[in-house]
Scaffold this active site. Sequence first.
Site, short mmCIF file in Angstrom:
data_model
loop_
_atom_site.label_atom_id
_atom_site.label_comp_id
_atom_site.label_asym_id
_atom_site.label_seq_id
_atom_site.Cartn_x
_atom_site.Cartn_y
_atom_site.Cartn_z
N ALA A 69 0.84 -1.19 0.00
CA ALA A 69 0.00 0.00 0.00
C ALA A 69 0.89 1.25 0.00
O ALA A 69 2.09 1.16 0.27
CB ALA A 69 -0.88 -0.02 1.24
N GLN A 71 1.43 3.62 2.01
CA GLN A 71 2.21 3.82 3.24
C GLN A 71 2.69 2.48 3.81
O GLN A 71 2.62 2.24 5.03
CB GLN A 71 1.37 4.57 4.28
CG GLN A 71 1.33 6.08 4.05
CD GLN A 71 2.71 6.73 4.25
OE1 GLN A 71 3.53 6.27 5.04
NE2 GLN A 71 2.96 7.81 3.52
N SER A 72 3.18 1.61 2.95
CA SER A 72 3.59 0.27 3.41
C SER A 72 4.83 0.31 4.30
O SER A 72 5.88 0.83 3.91
CB SER A 72 3.87 -0.59 2.17
OG SER A 72 4.60 -1.74 2.53
N ASN A 73 4.69 -0.26 5.49
CA ASN A 73 5.85 -0.42 6.38
C ASN A 73 6.81 -1.46 5.82
O ASN A 73 8.02 -1.34 5.94
CB ASN A 73 5.39 -0.87 7.77
CG ASN A 73 4.52 0.15 8.44
OD1 ASN A 73 4.97 1.24 8.75
ND2 ASN A 73 3.25 -0.19 8.66
N CYS A 75 7.40 -2.16 2.73
CA CYS A 75 8.22 -1.58 1.66
C CYS A 75 9.34 -0.72 2.25
O CYS A 75 10.49 -0.80 1.83
CB CYS A 75 7.36 -0.77 0.70
SG CYS A 75 6.34 -1.83 -0.37
#
Length: 333
Positions: A69, A71-73, A75
Amino acid sequence: MFGHLPRARLATLPTPLERGPELPGGVRLWMKRDDLTGLGMGGNKARKLEFLCGAAIAQGARSLVTVGAAQSNHCRMTAAAGAVLGLEVHLVLSGDEPHAATGNQLLSRLFGAQLHFTGAEESHWGELEIARESLTDELTEAGAAPYAIPIGGSTATGAAGYAHALAELLDQCDAVGVQPAAIVHTTSSGGTHAGLVAGRAILAARGRAVPEIVAVGVAKGVNMGMPDVADLAADTVELLGGDRSLVDRADVHLDPNWIGDDYAVPTRAGDAAIHWAARHGGWVLDRVYSGKGFAGLVGNAESGRWPAGSNVVFIHTGGMPSLFAPGGAPPER
Ligand SMILES: Cc1ncc(COP(=O)(O)O)c(C=O)c1O
């Protein structure tokens, strides 16, 4: 503890286990600080990435490709892992490129990753995975030797990190003389859950007393529809050298009651949990993941799932950077 898979050392372990206050319902809270795994501001993905990157390096990869997503943590932490290990990182993200990067995107760029915006809706996971696959093909053709990591790093290799985490946590519980009734955590792509279930199955087969694992869901399309957690746990047991039949479907407990309208849509219970944790332990939870997960723990405690006086551990899986993205902070109280 569980065989010898290739492993890149990326996390600061063991993470602390903190004694917390009593919860409504008389349950004693313990906080397992996996928000403090160290890598790129911490979170659960450091444990998965140790094994994923170990496999990538063993295969001779020179780049990592993953997906998430906006705001992927996951990633952001993959970007940090690439920086540590000298691997180029490509991140396939939902949404369009913002005017200014915030939160996890800001950090991913700081760690040197290349961000690929798909324009996809926030939780259209299938569309994102297709984009990740085609980017992986392009990178392979270009000679970048990519190692592709699916959403959340939730393969058996990634989940192995949480089998190890369970052993670490139970050792810490033994050291303080506590036998937890349950371990509760936030789940979305299911790898953390599957790893804990796998570790539990292996340790139980070795005669160890093991608590129930309760996963609180925060993403409909992922945790309900993705590869079944029991299957992923069985794959993980097998990868770790055990017998897949050790995993019993009846040991997979997924509580879907705290998602609210959808992934990343805040809930009142989640916001209340963020405030409670901040004011009782100085813990920072977020609106997408750990706030909703902790709301699930509090809700289950209030409704008497565990007897008063029992000990329950919340695995704080991180997520703090999204507090600093648009809409990431709960309303003040
Ligand atoms: C902060 C945080 N908590 C929990 C999770 C859920 O972990 P999993 O994807 O292994 O289910 C994630 C996944 O991205 C996360 O970022």
